[in-house]
Scaffold this motif. Structure first.
Motif, PDB file in Angstrom:
ATOM      1  N   GLU A   1       0.861  -1.172   0.000  1.00 50.50           N
ATOM      2  CA  GLU A   1       0.000   0.000   0.000  1.00 50.50           C
ATOM      3  C   GLU A   1       0.901   1.227   0.000  1.00 50.50           C
ATOM      4  OE1 GLU A   1      -2.236   3.218   0.674  1.00 50.50           O
ATOM      5  OE2 GLU A   1      -1.001   2.593   2.369  1.00 50.50           O
TER       6      GLU A   1
ATOM      7  N   ARG B   1      -8.706  -4.950   5.286  1.00 51.57           N
ATOM      8  CA  ARG B   1      -9.560  -5.158   4.123  1.00 51.57           C
ATOM      9  C   ARG B   1      -8.709  -5.319   2.868  1.00 51.57           C
ATOM     10  NH1 ARG B   1     -12.923  -2.105   2.107  1.00 51.57           N
ATOM     11  NH2 ARG B   1     -14.637  -3.596   1.867  1.00 51.57           N
ATOM     12  N   LEU B   2      -8.970  -6.376   2.125  1.00 51.11           N
ATOM     13  CA  LEU B   2      -8.183  -6.684   0.941  1.00 51.11           C
ATOM     14  C   LEU B   2      -8.196  -5.573  -0.095  1.00 51.11           C
ATOM     15  CD1 LEU B   2      -8.432  -9.488   2.320  1.00 51.11           C
ATOM     16  CD2 LEU B   2      -8.588 -10.459   0.017  1.00 51.11           C
ATOM     17  N   LYS B   3      -9.340  -4.927  -0.268  1.00 55.02           N
ATOM     18  CA  LYS B   3      -9.485  -3.914  -1.304  1.00 55.02           C
ATOM     19  C   LYS B   3      -8.672  -2.657  -1.023  1.00 55.02           C
ATOM     20  CE  LYS B   3     -14.025  -5.287  -3.044  1.00 55.02           C
ATOM     21  NZ  LYS B   3     -15.413  -4.844  -3.330  1.00 55.02           N
ATOM     22  N   ASN B   4      -8.210  -2.495   0.194  1.00 57.11           N
ATOM     23  CA  ASN B   4      -7.411  -1.325   0.534  1.00 57.11           C
ATOM     24  C   ASN B   4      -5.951  -1.460   0.109  1.00 57.11           C
ATOM     25  OD1 ASN B   4      -9.764  -0.430   1.682  1.00 57.11           O
ATOM     26  ND2 ASN B   4      -8.914  -0.106   3.719  1.00 57.11           N
TER      27      ASN B   4
ATOM     28  N   GLU C   1      -3.085  -2.086  -2.741  1.00 59.55           N
ATOM     29  CA  GLU C   1      -2.963  -1.769  -4.157  1.00 59.55           C
ATOM     30  C   GLU C   1      -2.282  -2.850  -4.984  1.00 59.55           C
ATOM     31  OE1 GLU C   1      -1.543   2.411  -2.559  1.00 59.55           O
ATOM     32  OE2 GLU C   1      -1.537   2.400  -4.751  1.00 59.55           O
TER      33      GLU C   1
ATOM     34  N   TRP D   1      -0.361  -6.790  -5.287  1.00 62.08           N
ATOM     35  CA  TRP D   1      -0.352  -8.153  -4.761  1.00 62.08           C
ATOM     36  C   TRP D   1       0.627  -9.038  -5.508  1.00 62.08           C
ATOM     37  CZ3 TRP D   1      -3.332  -9.769  -0.623  1.00 62.08           C
ATOM     38  CH2 TRP D   1      -4.313  -8.865  -0.188  1.00 62.08           C
TER      39      TRP D   1
END
Length: 124
Positions: free
Chosen positions: A99, A107-110, A112, A114
């Motif tokens: 990130e 939270r996974l969606k936070n 950027e 992977w």
């Protein structure tokens, strides 16, 4: 963009130790957070640990506190996950994430960026 590559996953017996590595390449940041997540078969991906070098803070899921330790070598753009006292329930694909804002979230969606994951299998 940032590319993340995990390594170090393998078969290990219960009670053993393992260290995972996550190497970052491409566009990196002066201040960012790095995290580890895992996903077991049939389960959703879950937060494991994270570190923010700007504040020197580390965070852990309750399930791994006292057993796992996250650390990083900023000069090498690499973050590590030292796993001790491994249990069969630790078996999962382990992913690292980044990130750019240096903020940690469960939270996974936070997150950027992977990696592709590395398999950790703990035998009983």
């Amino acid at each position: 963009q940032v590319q993340l590559v995990e390594s170090g996953g393998r078969l290990v017996q219960a009670g053993g130790s393992l260290r995972l590595s996550c190497a970052a390449s491409g566009r990196t940041f002066s201040s960012y957070a790095m995290g580890w997540f895992r996903q077991a078969p049939g389960k959703e991906r879950e937060f494991v640990a994270a570190i923010t070098w700007s504040g020197g803070s580390t965070y852990y899921a309750d399930s791994v506190k006292g057993r796992f330790a996250i650390s990083g070598d900023k000069a090498k753009n690499t973050v590590y996950l030292q796993m001790n006292s491994l249990k069969p329930e630790d078996t999962a694909v382990y992913y690292c994430a980044a990130e750019s804002g240096g903020l940690i979230s469960g939270r996974l969606k936070n997150w950027e960026y992977w990696g592709q994951g590395t398999q950790v299998t703990v035998s009983s």
